[in-house]
Design an enzyme around this catalytic site. Structure first.
Site, PDB file in Angstrom:
ATOM      1  N   ASP A 132       0.866  -1.164   0.000  1.00  0.00           N
ATOM      2  CA  ASP A 132       0.000   0.000   0.000  1.00  0.00           C
ATOM      3  C   ASP A 132       0.914   1.229   0.000  1.00  0.00           C
ATOM      4  O   ASP A 132       2.116   1.124   0.293  1.00  0.00           O
ATOM      5  CB  ASP A 132      -0.888  -0.041   1.253  1.00  0.00           C
ATOM      6  N   ASN A 189      -4.159   9.354  -6.841  1.00  0.00           N
ATOM      7  CA  ASN A 189      -3.036  10.297  -6.805  1.00  0.00           C
ATOM      8  C   ASN A 189      -1.690   9.592  -6.666  1.00  0.00           C
ATOM      9  O   ASN A 189      -0.665  10.241  -6.456  1.00  0.00           O
ATOM     10  CB  ASN A 189      -3.223  11.266  -5.635  1.00  0.00           C
ATOM     11  N   ILE A 245     -10.040   2.999   2.181  1.00  0.00           N
ATOM     12  CA  ILE A 245     -11.296   3.024   1.426  1.00  0.00           C
ATOM     13  C   ILE A 245     -11.278   4.176   0.414  1.00  0.00           C
ATOM     14  O   ILE A 245     -10.378   5.016   0.428  1.00  0.00           O
ATOM     15  CB  ILE A 245     -12.526   3.109   2.360  1.00  0.00           C
ATOM     16  N   ASP A 284      -0.232   5.116   0.870  1.00  0.00           N
ATOM     17  CA  ASP A 284      -0.513   6.117   1.922  1.00  0.00           C
ATOM     18  C   ASP A 284      -0.437   5.465   3.304  1.00  0.00           C
ATOM     19  O   ASP A 284      -1.227   4.573   3.616  1.00  0.00           O
ATOM     20  CB  ASP A 284      -1.923   6.699   1.735  1.00  0.00           C
TER      21      ASP A 284
HETATM   22  C1  BG6 Z   1      -6.021   5.273   0.091  1.00  0.00           C
HETATM   23  C2  BG6 Z   1      -6.218   6.051   1.372  1.00  0.00           C
HETATM   24  O1  BG6 Z   1      -4.670   4.988  -0.075  1.00  0.00           O
HETATM   25  O2  BG6 Z   1      -6.485   6.031  -1.030  1.00  0.00           O
HETATM   26  C3  BG6 Z   1      -7.684   6.461   1.506  1.00  0.00           C
HETATM   27  O3  BG6 Z   1      -5.844   5.251   2.469  1.00  0.00           O
HETATM   28  C4  BG6 Z   1      -8.113   7.246   0.278  1.00  0.00           C
HETATM   29  O4  BG6 Z   1      -7.847   7.225   2.673  1.00  0.00           O
HETATM   30  C5  BG6 Z   1      -7.861   6.398  -0.981  1.00  0.00           C
HETATM   31  O5  BG6 Z   1      -9.485   7.581   0.379  1.00  0.00           O
HETATM   32  C6  BG6 Z   1      -8.211   7.150  -2.261  1.00  0.00           C
HETATM   33  O6  BG6 Z   1      -7.272   8.177  -2.427  1.00  0.00           O
HETATM   34  P1  BG6 Z   1      -7.346   9.362  -3.469  1.00  0.00           P
HETATM   35  O7  BG6 Z   1      -5.955   9.950  -3.412  1.00  0.00           O
HETATM   36  O8  BG6 Z   1      -7.653   8.761  -4.809  1.00  0.00           O
HETATM   37  O9  BG6 Z   1      -8.407  10.292  -3.013  1.00  0.00           O
HETATM   38 MG    MG Z   2      -2.764   3.111   3.543  1.00  0.00          MG
END
Ligand code: BG6
Ligand code: MG
Length: 221
Positions: free
Chosen positions: A8, A117, A46, A10
């Site tokens: 993973d 992202n 999520i 983040d």
């Molecule tokens: C995950 C995070 O990695 O990415 C979540 O833990 C987040 O909190 C999800 O909602 C989606 O991320 P993004 O950057 O596409 O808004």
């Molecule tokens: Mg994470």
């Protein structure tokens, strides 16, 4: 034999979990809705829209689908402005040496992140060259705890899910890895909740785990 590791992003490779929290908190404050760290923890793993529902749970106001779209976009703009300031120096000190050593020992490494992202984060931090495959939020239709992202990452590595380990800070992420048939490693929040088959207090401990001579043959197969 464990041959691949699916990470993973983040909260595992980089502390962007905190930036997600701060960006959601900014939106919640603007709307006058209470939002705390415990709710932020439930947003781990999520999707963006599922996270927004958690942000909105302490208001009686009913927002339209269009308003919710705008809120998610607003949060994402705040978040991306924070990501624009990321640099390799924001990586925890043990991340690069650990990834390099795992590769040197023959493990194939993939990203398995639900974030749309992820590409920007990998570029800003210089992580991309250390990964053999990247599965992110642009490749999937179902978010964690669905196994789709981990199954996609294993396929990109050309390995069976049973030959891979999933490393995730989210309970939903550990559940996704397990549902994919992978050995699971919890770190951070998921480790504190003992969600993984193995639970680590810091990223560098992955080396101790994966380089144990009997680790590959001891795991369930
Ligand atoms: C995950 C995070 O990695 O990415 C979540 O833990 C987040 O909190 C999800 O909602 C989606 O991320 P993004 O950057 O596409 O808004
Ligand atoms: Mg994470």
């Amino acid at each position: 034999m464990i041959q691949g590791i699916c990470f993973d992003l983040d909260g595992v490779l980089v502390q962007t979990d905190n930036l997600h929290y701060l960006a959601w908190k900014g939106l919640a404050d603007r709307l006058g809705i209470p939002f705390d760290r415990a709710q932020g923890d439930r947003c781990r793993g999520i999707s963006r829209m599922e996270s927004l529902e958690i942000v909105l749970e302490h208001t009686d106001h009913i927002y339209s689908a269009e308003e919710k779209e705008r809120f998610a976009q607003e949060k994402n703009e705040t978040y991306r402005a924070m990501l624009a300031r990321l640099s390799p120096s924001d990586l925890p000190a043990d991340v690069l040496p650990t990834l390099r050593e795992l590769r040197r020992r023959g493990y194939r490494l993939a990203l398995a992140s639900g974030s749309k992202n992820a590409g920007l984060i990998l570029t800003r931090t210089g992580l991309r060259p250390l990964l053999d495959a990247v599965a992110d939020g642009t490749c999937i239709t179902r978010s964690k705890p669905d196994p789709e992202i981990f199954l996609t990452a294993a396929q990109m590595l050309d390995l069976s899910p049973q030959a891979c380990a999933a490393v995730d800070d989210a309970v939903a992420g550990v559940q996704a890895g397990r549902a994919a048939g992978m050995v699971t490693v919890g770190i951070g929040d998921s480790a504190r909740r003992s969600a993984g088959d193995y639970n680590l207090m810091c990223f560098g401990q992955l080396l101790d785990l994966f380089l144990q001579p009997d680790f590959k043959s001891n795991l369930r197969m």
